[in-house]
Design an enzyme around this catalytic site. Structure first.
Site, PDB file in Angstrom:
ATOM      1  N   GLU A  41       0.823  -1.208   0.000  1.00 25.76           N
ATOM      2  CA  GLU A  41       0.000   0.000   0.000  1.00 25.76           C
ATOM      3  C   GLU A  41       0.861   1.265   0.000  1.00 25.76           C
ATOM      4  O   GLU A  41       0.520   2.248  -0.656  1.00 25.76           O
ATOM      5  CB  GLU A  41      -0.943   0.000   1.206  1.00 25.76           C
ATOM      6  CG  GLU A  41      -2.070  -1.014   1.102  1.00 25.76           C
ATOM      7  CD  GLU A  41      -2.989  -0.769  -0.081  1.00 25.76           C
ATOM      8  OE1 GLU A  41      -3.070   0.373  -0.568  1.00 25.76           O
ATOM      9  OE2 GLU A  41      -3.639  -1.734  -0.528  1.00 25.76           O
ATOM     10  N   ASP A  65      -9.245   6.188  -1.324  1.00 26.72           N
ATOM     11  CA  ASP A  65      -8.229   6.938  -2.054  1.00 26.72           C
ATOM     12  C   ASP A  65      -8.875   7.576  -3.274  1.00 26.72           C
ATOM     13  O   ASP A  65     -10.108   7.586  -3.413  1.00 26.72           O
ATOM     14  CB  ASP A  65      -7.050   6.039  -2.430  1.00 26.72           C
ATOM     15  CG  ASP A  65      -7.442   4.934  -3.403  1.00 26.72           C
ATOM     16  OD1 ASP A  65      -8.639   4.811  -3.745  1.00 26.72           O
ATOM     17  OD2 ASP A  65      -6.543   4.198  -3.851  1.00 26.72           O
ATOM     18  N   TYR A 102      -6.250   6.375   4.763  1.00 24.66           N
ATOM     19  CA  TYR A 102      -6.387   5.359   3.723  1.00 24.66           C
ATOM     20  C   TYR A 102      -5.550   4.127   4.050  1.00 24.66           C
ATOM     21  O   TYR A 102      -6.035   2.989   3.996  1.00 24.66           O
ATOM     22  CB  TYR A 102      -5.975   5.895   2.347  1.00 24.66           C
ATOM     23  CG  TYR A 102      -5.817   4.777   1.359  1.00 24.66           C
ATOM     24  CD1 TYR A 102      -6.931   4.180   0.782  1.00 24.66           C
ATOM     25  CD2 TYR A 102      -4.552   4.249   1.055  1.00 24.66           C
ATOM     26  CE1 TYR A 102      -6.801   3.096  -0.084  1.00 24.66           C
ATOM     27  CE2 TYR A 102      -4.422   3.170   0.195  1.00 24.66           C
ATOM     28  CZ  TYR A 102      -5.547   2.606  -0.363  1.00 24.66           C
ATOM     29  OH  TYR A 102      -5.415   1.524  -1.200  1.00 24.66           O
TER      30      TYR A 102
END
Length: 370
Positions: A40, A141, A123
């Site tokens: 991520e 996002d 996020y």
């Protein structure tokens, strides 16, 4: 169709679609929270296809959170080289060191602890908690906001923090019970593959039937987003200071400061020109370059311009004009200082460089300038 029915349709159809077509990505092959966290962070500002080989190389070198926590920063930066936004790598290492020290090396599974880690925003926290631990936390996002804006025909500016907060509440409401991991990845997948920024593939979209944006003919207008300011133009003069005698065949490079832009990466010495006119004039630029470097203790005589290059950051756009130079007095060069080093082709690849300087130095050693 009621709003609740529309939400149920969206969630169930999207989830079913994802489970049939999801891509086989390396970080999806387990629920390892460390791997999901690394992926991520890498995926921020970077395309999936670009990240895949970097992710594989990174987790091969640092297979566990403890391995990353214990690694020298230079090694981490070297394995991040080419991905850009290097503060992501530094923050990731700082955060895993905190996990190693405070949580026994196990990524915490509660929102407060995860959100408190360096570099972990809403996020990333939502992605870790939902994907790794299947907790019903939203992971919103740009991709997700685009999908939700179009399906629900939302006209709020997604650049505003208040809009993100409302989007997070909506996304959380949409998560089917017990399916947070797959559902959040389904949202991301739809935004990446179908509901793309330009020319969305509406005819292949699993939720097309009740997409309000499409029905209103506004799929190409949404989402609404205030345009960011263009990056500031900065004109810089860089230099290949060519070694002599024992440093023949080498060039002098320097390491950037420990904090700030491109921290601790290696580069050619370079200075900012006072304006574009000086930068563009060979005579004026040579004088300015020599004087500016002299103030740093580098007494050199610029010779020729051998290359032009550019490097774009989110807020800056560097325009580089690259010179060669010879030392006026080799004994005055700070070549033995910690932040300066004479580098040749044989050790160039051991250092971590911003992309623009990696290419310039590589081209120099390959004599692509001549």
């Amino acid at each position: 169709m009621s709003e609740k029915d529309k939400e149920l349709f969206f969630s169930s159809e999207l989830l079913g679609w994802y489970r049939k077509v999801r891509r086989d990505l390396p970080w999806r092959r387990s629920r390892n929270p460390y791997h999901i966290w690394v992926s991520e962070i890498m995926l921020q500002q970077t395309r999936v296809d670009t990240v895949i080989p970097y992710f594989a190389r990174f987790v091969e070198r640092f297979p566990t959170l403890i391995d990353l926590a214990d690694a020298p920063e230079e090694d981490v930066l070297k394995h991040w080289e080419g991905l850009g936004y290097y503060s992501r790598a530094r923050n990731l290492q700082a955060a895993v060191r905190e996990v190693a020290a405070s949580y026994g090396g196990e990524v915490p599974a509660d929102k407060e602890s995860v959100s408190g880690l360096k570099g972990v925003g809403p996020y990333t926290a939502g992605a870790i908690l939902s994907i790794a631990f299947n907790q019903p936390e939203p992971a919103v996002d740009g991709n997700v906001m685009r999908v939700l804006s179009r399906f629900f025909c939302l006209e709020e500016d997604i650049a505003k923090p208040a809009t993100r907060v409302r989007m997070e509440a909506l996304a959380k409401r949409l998560i089917p019970e017990g399916a947070a991991s797959d559902f959040n990845q389904a949202l991301m997948e739809l935004g990446a593959l179908v509901c793309t920024p330009k020319s969305p593939g509406c005819l292949t979209c699993p939720v097309m039937e009740h997409c309000e944006g499409r029905m209103a003919g506004r799929e190409n207008e949404l989402p609404i987003k205030t345009k960011a300011k263009p990056p500031k133009k900065v004109y810089r003069l860089a230099v290949f200071i060519e070694g002599t005698r024992e440093h023949a065949g080498r060039v002098l490079v320097r390491r950037r400061p420990a904090t700030g832009l491109l921290a601790r990466l290696w580069e050619l010495p370079h200075v900012e020109a006072p304006n574009e006119s000086v930068w563009a004039s060979s005579e004026s630029a040579g004088v300015w370059l020599a004087g500016s470097l002299a103030a740093e203790g580098l007494l050199v005589k610029p010779k020729d311009v051998v290359a032009d290059a550019e490097h774009v950051f989110s807020h800056l756009h560097w325009y580089l004009k690259v010179w060669t130079a010879v030392a006026e007095d080799a004994s005055l060069l700070p070549g033995e200082a910690d932040d300066y080093r004479w580098v040749g082709p044989e050790d160039f690849d051991l250092l971590a460089w911003p992309n623009v300087f990696r290419k310039l130095v590589s081209d120099y050693f390959n004599r692509d300038f001549y």
